[in-house]
Write a protein that holds these residues in place. Structure first.
Motif, PDB file in Angstrom:
ATOM      1  N   PHE A   1    -128.907 -75.940 -17.216  1.00  0.00           N
ATOM      2  CA  PHE A   1    -129.178 -74.502 -17.192  1.00  0.00           C
ATOM      3  C   PHE A   1    -128.447 -73.851 -16.014  1.00  0.00           C
ATOM      4  O   PHE A   1    -128.171 -74.499 -15.007  1.00  0.00           O
ATOM      5  N   ASN A   2    -128.157 -72.563 -16.174  1.00  0.00           N
ATOM      6  CA  ASN A   2    -127.657 -71.801 -15.038  1.00  0.00           C
ATOM      7  C   ASN A   2    -128.835 -71.147 -14.320  1.00  0.00           C
ATOM      8  O   ASN A   2    -130.003 -71.394 -14.659  1.00  0.00           O
ATOM      9  N   LYS A   3    -128.551 -70.286 -13.355  1.00  0.00           N
ATOM     10  CA  LYS A   3    -129.623 -69.668 -12.564  1.00  0.00           C
ATOM     11  C   LYS A   3    -130.507 -68.752 -13.398  1.00  0.00           C
ATOM     12  O   LYS A   3    -131.639 -68.451 -13.008  1.00  0.00           O
ATOM     13  N   ARG A   4    -129.992 -68.306 -14.539  1.00  0.00           N
ATOM     14  CA  ARG A   4    -130.784 -67.452 -15.422  1.00  0.00           C
ATOM     15  C   ARG A   4    -131.547 -68.258 -16.475  1.00  0.00           C
ATOM     16  O   ARG A   4    -132.071 -67.690 -17.437  1.00  0.00           O
ATOM     17  N   LYS A   5    -131.560 -69.574 -16.306  1.00  0.00           N
ATOM     18  CA  LYS A   5    -132.239 -70.484 -17.235  1.00  0.00           C
ATOM     19  C   LYS A   5    -131.584 -70.503 -18.608  1.00  0.00           C
ATOM     20  O   LYS A   5    -132.226 -70.833 -19.610  1.00  0.00           O
ATOM     21  N   GLN A   6    -130.299 -70.169 -18.656  1.00  0.00           N
ATOM     22  CA  GLN A   6    -129.542 -70.231 -19.902  1.00  0.00           C
ATOM     23  C   GLN A   6    -128.875 -71.604 -20.025  1.00  0.00           C
ATOM     24  O   GLN A   6    -128.366 -72.151 -19.048  1.00  0.00           O
ATOM     25  N   VAL A   7    -128.853 -72.141 -21.248  1.00  0.00           N
ATOM     26  CA  VAL A   7    -128.229 -73.443 -21.481  1.00  0.00           C
ATOM     27  C   VAL A   7    -126.719 -73.318 -21.297  1.00  0.00           C
ATOM     28  O   VAL A   7    -126.093 -72.391 -21.817  1.00  0.00           O
ATOM     29  N   VAL A   8    -126.137 -74.260 -20.541  1.00  0.00           N
ATOM     30  CA  VAL A   8    -124.705 -74.181 -20.218  1.00  0.00           C
ATOM     31  C   VAL A   8    -123.899 -75.316 -20.849  1.00  0.00           C
ATOM     32  O   VAL A   8    -122.750 -75.544 -20.478  1.00  0.00           O
ATOM     33  N   LEU A   9    -124.463 -76.025 -21.797  1.00  0.00           N
ATOM     34  CA  LEU A   9    -123.776 -77.158 -22.398  1.00  0.00           C
ATOM     35  C   LEU A   9    -122.462 -76.714 -23.028  1.00  0.00           C
ATOM     36  O   LEU A   9    -122.399 -75.687 -23.711  1.00  0.00           O
ATOM     37  N   GLY A  10    -121.423 -77.506 -22.802  1.00  0.00           N
ATOM     38  CA  GLY A  10    -120.141 -77.232 -23.424  1.00  0.00           C
ATOM     39  C   GLY A  10    -119.305 -76.182 -22.728  1.00  0.00           C
ATOM     40  O   GLY A  10    -118.162 -75.945 -23.120  1.00  0.00           O
ATOM     41  N   THR A  11    -119.847 -75.521 -21.710  1.00  0.00           N
ATOM     42  CA  THR A  11    -119.047 -74.559 -20.963  1.00  0.00           C
ATOM     43  C   THR A  11    -118.095 -75.309 -20.033  1.00  0.00           C
ATOM     44  O   THR A  11    -118.180 -76.529 -19.883  1.00  0.00           O
ATOM     45  N   ASP A  12    -117.182 -74.590 -19.429  1.00  0.00           N
ATOM     46  CA  ASP A  12    -116.147 -75.211 -18.609  1.00  0.00           C
ATOM     47  C   ASP A  12    -116.750 -76.107 -17.530  1.00  0.00           C
ATOM     48  O   ASP A  12    -117.558 -75.662 -16.713  1.00  0.00           O
ATOM     49  N   GLY A  13    -116.359 -77.379 -17.541  1.00  0.00           N
ATOM     50  CA  GLY A  13    -116.815 -78.323 -16.531  1.00  0.00           C
ATOM     51  C   GLY A  13    -118.180 -78.922 -16.771  1.00  0.00           C
ATOM     52  O   GLY A  13    -118.675 -79.687 -15.934  1.00  0.00           O
ATOM     53  N   VAL A  14    -118.808 -78.607 -17.900  1.00  0.00           N
ATOM     54  CA  VAL A  14    -120.142 -79.138 -18.204  1.00  0.00           C
ATOM     55  C   VAL A  14    -120.066 -79.974 -19.475  1.00  0.00           C
ATOM     56  O   VAL A  14    -119.560 -79.526 -20.500  1.00  0.00           O
ATOM     57  N   SER A  15    -120.583 -81.185 -19.419  1.00  0.00           N
ATOM     58  CA  SER A  15    -120.497 -82.095 -20.563  1.00  0.00           C
ATOM     59  C   SER A  15    -121.600 -81.816 -21.582  1.00  0.00           C
ATOM     60  O   SER A  15    -122.600 -81.161 -21.281  1.00  0.00           O
ATOM     61  N   ASN A  16    -121.413 -82.341 -22.785  1.00  0.00           N
ATOM     62  CA  ASN A  16    -122.441 -82.277 -23.835  1.00  0.00           C
ATOM     63  C   ASN A  16    -123.312 -83.530 -23.861  1.00  0.00           C
ATOM     64  O   ASN A  16    -124.383 -83.520 -24.468  1.00  0.00           O
ATOM     65  N   TYR A  17    -122.814 -84.592 -23.237  1.00  0.00           N
ATOM     66  CA  TYR A  17    -123.534 -85.867 -23.230  1.00  0.00           C
ATOM     67  C   TYR A  17    -123.576 -86.412 -21.803  1.00  0.00           C
ATOM     68  O   TYR A  17    -122.713 -86.119 -20.984  1.00  0.00           O
ATOM     69  N   PHE A  18    -124.593 -87.231 -21.553  1.00  0.00           N
ATOM     70  CA  PHE A  18    -124.684 -87.958 -20.291  1.00  0.00           C
ATOM     71  C   PHE A  18    -124.910 -89.414 -20.623  1.00  0.00           C
ATOM     72  O   PHE A  18    -125.743 -89.744 -21.477  1.00  0.00           O
ATOM     73  N   MET A  19    -124.168 -90.298 -19.983  1.00  0.00           N
ATOM     74  CA  MET A  19    -124.305 -91.722 -20.277  1.00  0.00           C
ATOM     75  C   MET A  19    -124.269 -92.559 -19.006  1.00  0.00           C
ATOM     76  O   MET A  19    -123.619 -92.203 -18.021  1.00  0.00           O
TER      77      MET A  19
END
Length: 259
Positions: free
Chosen positions: A14-32
């Protein structure tokens, strides 16, 4: 047994506004999180050191910016994201012939975001360390009883050592195994954290995870396929299309872009 544990992706949700940021620049969709089980760590260290020295002496390669010792990147440690394609090609050539087994646990961050929202409504914050430690416990759960003793090297996350928390996660893996299969006499288990330049095994784990991450994030399998035989188990914990506990890929159920 020698186990080298690293991660791929990030746990930003999430960003500071509690919005989901998945897939945005520099943010992954998966964690492993993955563990590389290396049969002969000293021989591996020698191979990687020799390769690095040869690359640093190669006039066709040693002017690549990431090989500048002052930058403290490829000159001191192989790291798939930072290494130039020419360097990656040489590293992959070594990895394919290694005696190494890789176990990986994957979380789809869409489901983590749902968990985070649900907990937030209860005024509980989703802990990144708890997610990480849970995956460490899962990948080691069925492995630690196979050796008289275990040495576990975990890539450092940030500036904190977290050795105590990781030791607890590994203890949980042993307890879960014993609860399912009966009491076992686990041998000594030495846990330590290290930076990649301090451990060839961590550099190997990084490359295997990077290849798998490219398949998941970019639907690109050309790095994964040459190494596929080394992945013993890939636990896709949020793929519940067939089973409630997720999809487990192995030699009997091989992972591919199609499935």
């Amino acid at each position: 047994m020698h186990h080298f544990i690293d991660e791929a992706g990030d746990l930003s949700l999430f960003n500071k506004r509690k919005q989901v940021v998945l897939g945005t620049d520099g943010v992954s969709n998966y964690f492993m999180v993955g563990a590389a089980f290396v049969a002969e760590p000293e021989a591996l260290e020698h191979q990687l050191a020799s390769l690095r020295e040869n690359i640093l002496q190669d006039p066709l390669l040693n002017r690549i910016p990431s090989l500048d010792p002052a930058r403290r990147k490829t000159a001191i440690s192989f790291h798939a994201k930072d290494d130039a394609p020419e360097v990656r090609y040489k590293v992959f050539g070594i990895l394919a012939g290694l005696d190494v087994q890789v176990f990986v646990a994957i979380r789809d961050k869409r489901f983590l975001a749902e968990d985070g929202r649900r907990l937030f409504r209860r005024e509980i914050r989703l802990s990144q360390n708890e997610i990480y430690d849970d995956l460490v416990s899962r990948i080691l759960r069925n492995r630690l009883h196979l050796a008289d003793s275990n040495t576990i090297i975990v890539a450092r996350r940030g500036t904190r050592d977290r050795k105590e928390a990781l030791t607890a996660a590994i203890g949980l893996a042993q307890a879960n195994f014993a609860a399912k299969w009966g009491t076992r006499n686990f041998g000594p288990c030495d846990v330590a954290t290290a930076y990649p330049h301090e451990s060839g095994g961590l550099q190997v784990a990084d490359y295997f995870l990077w290849a798998l991450q490219r398949l998941y994030e970019r639907r690109e399998d050309r790095y994964f396929v040459p190494l596929a035989a080394h992945y013993r188990i890939i636990m896709d914990l949020d793929d519940t299309r067939r089973k409630a506990y997720g999809e487990w890929y192995s030699s009997s159920n091989p992972l591919s872009l199609e499935n």
